[in-house]
Enzyme design. Structure first.
Site, short mmCIF file in Angstrom:
data_model
loop_
_atom_site.label_atom_id
_atom_site.label_comp_id
_atom_site.label_asym_id
_atom_site.label_seq_id
_atom_site.Cartn_x
_atom_site.Cartn_y
_atom_site.Cartn_z
N THR A 118 -98.92 -17.55 10.53
CA THR A 118 -100.18 -19.07 10.60
C THR A 118 -99.50 -19.54 9.30
O THR A 118 -100.12 -20.74 9.44
CB THR A 118 -101.32 -17.95 9.41
OG1 THR A 118 -102.16 -17.11 9.84
CG2 THR A 118 -103.02 -18.41 8.23
N THR A 158 -103.94 -19.69 14.89
CA THR A 158 -102.75 -20.12 14.96
C THR A 158 -102.25 -18.87 15.93
O THR A 158 -101.66 -18.72 16.70
CB THR A 158 -102.48 -19.11 13.94
OG1 THR A 158 -102.84 -20.01 12.40
CG2 THR A 158 -101.34 -18.63 13.84
N ASN A 159 -103.51 -18.26 16.99
CA ASN A 159 -103.11 -17.11 17.81
C ASN A 159 -103.11 -17.77 19.45
O ASN A 159 -102.27 -16.86 20.05
CB ASN A 159 -104.30 -15.74 17.63
CG ASN A 159 -104.47 -15.29 16.56
OD1 ASN A 159 -103.21 -15.96 15.14
ND2 ASN A 159 -104.99 -14.43 15.86
N THR A 204 -57.40 -2.09 36.61
CA THR A 204 -58.83 -1.34 36.54
C THR A 204 -58.46 -0.43 35.09
O THR A 204 -57.10 0.16 35.41
CB THR A 204 -58.95 -0.59 38.08
OG1 THR A 204 -57.87 0.48 38.02
CG2 THR A 204 -59.47 -1.34 38.33
N SER A 335 -52.30 -17.22 10.33
CA SER A 335 -52.41 -16.61 9.19
C SER A 335 -51.74 -16.72 8.28
O SER A 335 -51.04 -17.94 8.11
CB SER A 335 -51.00 -15.25 10.13
OG SER A 335 -51.09 -14.23 8.50
N SER A 336 -52.27 -15.55 7.03
CA SER A 336 -51.40 -16.55 5.52
C SER A 336 -50.50 -16.64 5.43
O SER A 336 -49.73 -16.68 4.63
CB SER A 336 -52.46 -16.65 4.74
OG SER A 336 -53.02 -14.75 4.22
N LYS A 341 -48.07 -17.45 13.45
CA LYS A 341 -49.01 -16.70 14.54
C LYS A 341 -49.83 -17.44 14.58
O LYS A 341 -50.37 -18.14 13.79
CB LYS A 341 -49.70 -15.79 13.61
CG LYS A 341 -49.95 -14.58 14.17
CD LYS A 341 -49.61 -13.70 13.46
CE LYS A 341 -51.23 -11.85 14.74
NZ LYS A 341 -52.68 -12.19 14.28
#
Length: 488
Positions: A118, A158-159, A204, A335-336, A341
């Site tokens: 609504t 609204t519906n 697999t 990476s920090s 990396k």
């Protein structure tokens, strides 16, 4: 709105010293900022539903869809003589502006809201009414001239407005989703062609299986995405059936007998989409089946795309201590603390998007089941999650195609070495030397580290010429007719 839920405060709608206008509704009177196009009911919704911070205007196609529905209703009411021409024209012009992208900043209600939508419907009614008033030379909130309910919402509820608008928003949005899927398929197809001669081990259960080409692997990625693009295009047809004219519960109360077909015809012309009237409007008003089905396809897409991204992460793992069959394009330092990396950040983010979409599907399923009797009040969370899933998957697949797949390269020699050193080759010679011999050779290769090829030659089970023919890449990666000798 702050992101700290401990200090969540109502969204401010007033600027310091701003002028206001007085509006009233069922609950009383409120001051509304004089310059805004929304009214008192939208204001209450802004205060009541501080939930996600994601408002209607985050989904422009939903806002456009609301305007198209309102324009269609105005046209139908005008044709039936319930709206005088000047009012119809003013409402239609206001709707056209919204369809063109204007006034979207006035659609501020949270996507998740109580009231079965609504607040969304009234947000649209108020914005359109106030803009129509301006177009007619009146001030905002002079609702005796153009009223949000009496005129903009005439013959509607609204519906029927809200679900129809969601349907239309999906139909306006799905082409972007399909295009992103098809673009991703194009990139997979390019890599399938580029890697057509790169022999590698198929696996697999994470164990060596039989040889294949890297091209075959990427061609499979393309095929699995492409078939779901077709499913999307098929399923969106469900959203062309709408319940406009049903009003509150599908009985059509407060509408002219001819209105239902007229409004559907008008919406079809305005949107360019061939809508049809639902056969049973009571059923159509309460049923969420189309959303559940479409969300199921979105989940299926998410599952497949996530699986592909996990595969890309696996076969690119390394670079020294993993499979290292392909190289993903480096997008940022990884990476920090670990110099050099580089992480598979694009597949990682797509995996996360997929998990969100899968979760959204569960939310949609539960919300669809939770509708009682003649209405499903959980429709706002259905709309939010489904539109969000479409947007997330569209963006994720575009990102995957442009920032990952297009730049993938193959480590061809490394792939070949893995094949030549794998006991998986034994499967290719099994029909020629027999299962017992093949099992024994495989076990011996695994224990000694010797190659399957060399062990077969050492035992004289096949000649080098025969073995080279059997183990030729083109003969191991596709069916062929062969004359099999009975093994000793």
């Amino acid at each position: 709105m702050t992101n700290d839920f401990h200090t969540l405060k109502p969204m401010p709608v007033f600027s310091a010293g701003a002028e206001t206008r007085l509006e009233k509704d069922l609950l009383g009177e409120r001051e509304v900022p004089a310059d805004v196009y929304f009214g008192i009911q939208t204001l209450r919704a802004l205060e009541n539903f501080q939930i996600t911070g994601i408002t209607l205007n985050h989904f422009p196609n939903l806002v456009k869809a609301l305007a198209m529905v309102k324009k269609a209703a105005a046209r139908a009411n005008g044709q039936l003589g319930y709206l005088e021409p000047k009012l119809q024209d003013a409402i239609a012009t206001a709707c056209d502006e919204i369809i063109d992208g204007k006034l979207h900043d006035q659609f501020l209600v949270d996507m998740i809201q109580g009231g079965a939508g609504t607040s969304t419907n009234m947000n649209a009614n108020e914005v359109i009414a106030n803009r129509a008033l301006e177009l007619l030379g009146h001030n905002k909130a002079e609702y005796k001239k153009v009223h949000p309910n009496n005129h903009v919402n005439l013959s509607q509820s609204t519906n029927d407005v809200y679900p129809t608008s969601i349907n239309l928003a999906i139909l306006l949005s799905y082409s972007d989703l399909v295009q992103s899927m098809e673009s991703l398929c194009v990139e997979f197809d390019k890599k399938a062609k580029e890697f057509a001669s790169v022999i590698k081990m198929g696996r697999t259960q994470l164990q060596d299986a039989v040889p294949m080409t890297l091209g075959q692997e990427f061609a499979a990625f393309a095929a699995t995405v492409r078939e779901d693009a077709d499913r999307v295009k098929e399923l969106v047809a469900l959203f062309k059936e709408i319940n406009m004219g049903g009003t509150a519960i599908g009985t059509g109360i407060n509408t002219d007998p001819e209105y239902r077909q007229l409004v559907v015809n008008a919406l079809s012309e305005i949107s360019g989409i061939d809508f049809i009237c639902a056969e049973n409007l009571v059923e159509a008003t309460s049923d969420m089946g189309a959303f559940v089905m479409f969300s199921g396809v979105m989940k299926r897409i998410a599952v497949k795309i996530s699986k592909i991204c996990s595969d890309l992460r696996l076969i690119s793992s390394g670079p020294r201590a993993g499979l290292n069959e392909i190289n993903l394009p480096p997008m940022q330092p990884g990476s920090s603390i670990m110099p050099g990396k580089v992480n598979p950040v694009i597949p990682e983010v797509v995996n996360q998007v997929a998990y969100q979409v899968i979760g959204n599907d569960l939310t949609i399923t539960l919300a669809a089941e939770s509708g009682q009797l003649q209405l499903n009040v959980m429709e706002p969370v259905i709309a939010f999650n489904l539109l969000q899933s479409m947007r997330l998957m569209t963006q994720a697949m575009t990102t995957l195609a442009d920032r990952c797949v297009s730049g993938i390269t193959a480590n061809e020699e490394h792939c070949l070495q893995l094949v030549e050193n794998s006991i998986g080759l034994i499967t290719a010679v099994n029909p020629f030397i027999g299962y017992e011999n093949a099992t024994r050779i495989a076990k011996q290769a695994l224990i000694t580290g010797a190659s399957v090829k060399q062990l077969i030659l050492d035992e004289g089970l096949l000649s080098e010429e025969e073995l080279n023919d059997i183990l030729a890449p083109e003969n191991m990666t596709q069916p062929r007719k062969v004359e099999i000798k009975n093994p000793a």
